[in-house]
Design an enzyme around this catalytic site. Structure first.
Site, PDB file in Angstrom:
ATOM      1  N   GLY A   1       3.462  -0.621   9.427  1.00  0.00           N
ATOM      2  CA  GLY A   1       4.841  -0.157   9.525  1.00  0.00           C
ATOM      3  C   GLY A   1       4.959   0.967  10.529  1.00  0.00           C
TER       4      GLY A   1
ATOM      5  CB  VAL B   1       2.864   5.863   9.295  1.00  0.00           C
ATOM      6  CG1 VAL B   1       1.621   6.729   9.471  1.00  0.00           C
ATOM      7  CG2 VAL B   1       4.061   6.731   8.910  1.00  0.00           C
TER       8      VAL B   1
ATOM      9  N   GLY C   1      -1.171  -1.779   6.269  1.00  0.00           N
ATOM     10  CA  GLY C   1       0.239  -1.536   6.564  1.00  0.00           C
ATOM     11  C   GLY C   1       0.476  -1.218   8.029  1.00  0.00           C
TER      12      GLY C   1
ATOM     13  CE  LYS D   1      10.613  12.346  -3.237  1.00  0.00           C
ATOM     14  NZ  LYS D   1       9.806  12.382  -2.036  1.00  0.00           N
TER      15      LYS D   1
HETATM   16  P1  NAI Z   1       7.038   1.348   6.461  1.00  0.00           P
HETATM   17  O1  NAI Z   1       7.936   0.808   5.412  1.00  0.00           O
HETATM   18  O2  NAI Z   1       7.536   1.480   7.862  1.00  0.00           O
HETATM   19  O3  NAI Z   1       5.676   0.522   6.514  1.00  0.00           O
HETATM   20  C1  NAI Z   1       5.007   0.069   5.386  1.00  0.00           C
HETATM   21  C2  NAI Z   1       4.323  -1.238   5.798  1.00  0.00           C
HETATM   22  O4  NAI Z   1       3.444  -1.631   4.747  1.00  0.00           O
HETATM   23  C3  NAI Z   1       5.289  -2.391   6.035  1.00  0.00           C
HETATM   24  O5  NAI Z   1       5.051  -2.956   7.307  1.00  0.00           O
HETATM   25  C4  NAI Z   1       4.964  -3.363   4.905  1.00  0.00           C
HETATM   26  O6  NAI Z   1       5.147  -4.715   5.291  1.00  0.00           O
HETATM   27  C5  NAI Z   1       3.502  -3.036   4.680  1.00  0.00           C
HETATM   28  N1  NAI Z   1       2.964  -3.498   3.403  1.00  0.00           N
HETATM   29  C6  NAI Z   1       3.606  -3.633   2.212  1.00  0.00           C
HETATM   30  N2  NAI Z   1       2.742  -4.117   1.300  1.00  0.00           N
HETATM   31  C7  NAI Z   1       1.543  -4.262   1.909  1.00  0.00           C
HETATM   32  C8  NAI Z   1       0.262  -4.719   1.489  1.00  0.00           C
HETATM   33  N3  NAI Z   1       0.033  -5.123   0.245  1.00  0.00           N
HETATM   34  N4  NAI Z   1      -0.739  -4.740   2.380  1.00  0.00           N
HETATM   35  C9  NAI Z   1      -0.544  -4.344   3.651  1.00  0.00           C
HETATM   36  N5  NAI Z   1       0.658  -3.904   4.116  1.00  0.00           N
HETATM   37  C10 NAI Z   1       1.687  -3.870   3.241  1.00  0.00           C
HETATM   38  O7  NAI Z   1       6.576   2.789   5.896  1.00  0.00           O
HETATM   39  P2  NAI Z   1       5.996   4.023   6.724  1.00  0.00           P
HETATM   40  O8  NAI Z   1       7.089   4.937   7.085  1.00  0.00           O
HETATM   41  O9  NAI Z   1       5.071   3.519   7.773  1.00  0.00           O
HETATM   42  O10 NAI Z   1       5.151   4.772   5.590  1.00  0.00           O
HETATM   43  C11 NAI Z   1       3.903   4.269   5.150  1.00  0.00           C
HETATM   44  C12 NAI Z   1       3.398   5.118   4.004  1.00  0.00           C
HETATM   45  O11 NAI Z   1       3.234   6.480   4.427  1.00  0.00           O
HETATM   46  C13 NAI Z   1       4.332   5.176   2.800  1.00  0.00           C
HETATM   47  O12 NAI Z   1       3.553   5.258   1.637  1.00  0.00           O
HETATM   48  C14 NAI Z   1       5.085   6.475   2.992  1.00  0.00           C
HETATM   49  O13 NAI Z   1       5.532   7.030   1.767  1.00  0.00           O
HETATM   50  C15 NAI Z   1       3.999   7.346   3.595  1.00  0.00           C
HETATM   51  N6  NAI Z   1       4.510   8.440   4.394  1.00  0.00           N
HETATM   52  C16 NAI Z   1       5.295   8.190   5.470  1.00  0.00           C
HETATM   53  C17 NAI Z   1       5.774   9.221   6.245  1.00  0.00           C
HETATM   54  C18 NAI Z   1       6.596   8.959   7.467  1.00  0.00           C
HETATM   55  O14 NAI Z   1       6.769   9.879   8.276  1.00  0.00           O
HETATM   56  N7  NAI Z   1       7.106   7.752   7.673  1.00  0.00           N
HETATM   57  C19 NAI Z   1       5.488  10.626   5.909  1.00  0.00           C
HETATM   58  C20 NAI Z   1       4.594  10.788   4.796  1.00  0.00           C
HETATM   59  C21 NAI Z   1       4.147   9.725   4.049  1.00  0.00           C
END
Ligand code: NAI
Length: 351
Positions: A181, A183, A179, A80
């Site tokens: 987002g 995923v 969330g 990392k």
């Molecule tokens: P993203 O940034 O696209 O989505 C995160 C979402 O969570 C956003 O829509 C945000 O508004 C929302 N959020 C923030 N605070 C919140 C709360 N208190 N309550 C509800 N929603 C809230 O991130 P992504 O890419 O979807 O990743 C999500 C998680 O999965 C992260 O922890 C990331 O590290 C993990 N992850 C993602 C991978 C990927 O391929 N994108 C791979 C492995 C892990």
């Protein structure tokens, strides 16, 4: 503070810092273990209060990457990078170039990718200087965004967890996603298609509207963790399950993408005591690192799908192992260590 004094020091192979004051760059790379292959892990940029906090984070996260890749059966090690600084204010192309030069100095022992505070566009800048940067190409066969593959792995993992508990199919099951987002929204789509009742919370109203249009029910952000559901899928940020929130969880299964969703791994035993099946994040969200691996190795989409479809097998192995130890978290660490210590694992798993 010395590296050896950090509570997250775990016999890391290599920890190196780099500074370019004229560009505002202060960075650390940690290679935890490269037994299975070159160390791969994202480059995080965050305004850490102290150098010690940055060091703790890079040590903890690099160790997590070793375990994640080993469990995923990938010939990759764990590493990392962290850059100390506010990505909004301090990130410049010159800083990213200097970071890429720093990564070059490690001669391929560490390969980086995007993480919190860095983006695909940043990786494209760094890639001009270093070939040890992933996630910059929009490969025709896979694409640059691992999220849909991560979501598919989480979906398959949720199905495996329900089956392990003898709960049958997803039809009519209640799933709460924290969330919406990249995923979370993709997971929502898959769950709805399988007939689940899906509840989603997100502070971003546009993201809520998007999942509502798919057929999900939007719930308040402060209620999603405590809903009485079959599955709680944290897909927002880390640290959502703490000593304070754990007693309020009413789901039968906790299975989501969020990295480090437990404040501390020992909380997994408390979930087990409450008869909640916790699916370790670093096992179920491996679709992301699998995608990164396929981008790097040039493996086909079919091969990537085969890898993602192996996630339930890994989960079943760790659920079985967990019956003889305190928690699924400990079982996942043991399984990763077994894979790490089996000398031919890289060749065997790489097929
Ligand atoms: P993203 O940034 O696209 O989505 C995160 C979402 O969570 C956003 O829509 C945000 O508004 C929302 N959020 C923030 N605070 C919140 C709360 N208190 N309550 C509800 N929603 C809230 O991130 P992504 O890419 O979807 O990743 C999500 C998680 O999965 C992260 O922890 C990331 O590290 C993990 N992850 C993602 C991978 C990927 O391929 N994108 C791979 C492995 C892990």
């Amino acid at each position: 503070m010395s590296v050896f004094d950090s509570p997250y020091y775990d016999h890391h192979e290599y920890v190196v810092s780099h500074s370019r004051p004229e560009l505002g760059l202060q960075a650390i790379v940690a290679i935890h273990n490269s037994q299975l292959g070159p160390a791969v892990g994202g480059c995080r940029m965050f305004p850490y209060d102290t150098g010690a906090a940055a060091l703790d984070d890079v040590l903890r996260l690099s160790r997590g990457m070793t375990y994640k890749s080993a469990l995923a059966g990938l010939p990759l090690g764990g590493g990392k990078a962290v850059i100390i600084g506010d990505p909004q204010r301090h990130k410049t192309p010159a800083l990213l170039d200097a970071m890429a030069e720093f990564i070059n100095s490690l001669d391929g022992r560490y390969i980086t990718a995007e993480d919190s505070g860095t983006s695909v566009a940043d990786m494209a800048i760094m890639r001009r200087t270093s070939r040890y940067v992933l996630g910059a190409e929009n490969l025709q066969h896979i694409g640059a965004d691992p999220s849909p593959y991560t979501a598919r792995g989480v979906y398959l993992g949720i199905r495996a967890a329900l089956a392990w508990r003898g709960e049958g199919e997803l039809t009519g099951k209640r799933v709460a996603i924290q969330g919406a987002g990249a995923v979370g929204a993709a997971l929502c789509r898959l769950l709805l298609a399988a007939g689940a009742d899906v509840y989603v919370a997100d502070p971003d109203p546009r993201r809520c509207a998007a999942v509502q249009a798919l057929g999900a029910v939007v719930v308040p952000v402060d209620q999603v963790l405590t809903m009485e559901v079959d599955v709680l899928a944290p897909c927002a940020m880390g640290g959502v399950i703490s000593a304070a929130t754990l007693p309020t969880i009413q789901a039968a299964v906790v299975a989501g993408a969020a990295n480090n969703m437990l404040v501390d791994g020992s909380l997994a035993s408390q979930l087990a005591e409450r008869d909640i099946l916790y699916v370790p994040d670093f096992a179920i969200n491996a679709g992301g690192i699998m995608t990164v691996y396929c981008q790097r190795s040039g493996e086909s989409l079919a091969e990537l799908e085969r890898r993602i479809e192996s996630i339930p097998d890994t989960l079943n192995a760790l659920f079985a192992l967990a019956e003889g130890c305190a928690s699924t978290h400990i079982a996942a660490e043991r399984l990763a260590q077994q894979r790490l210590h089996s000398t031919d694992v890289g060749l065997r798993q790489a097929g």
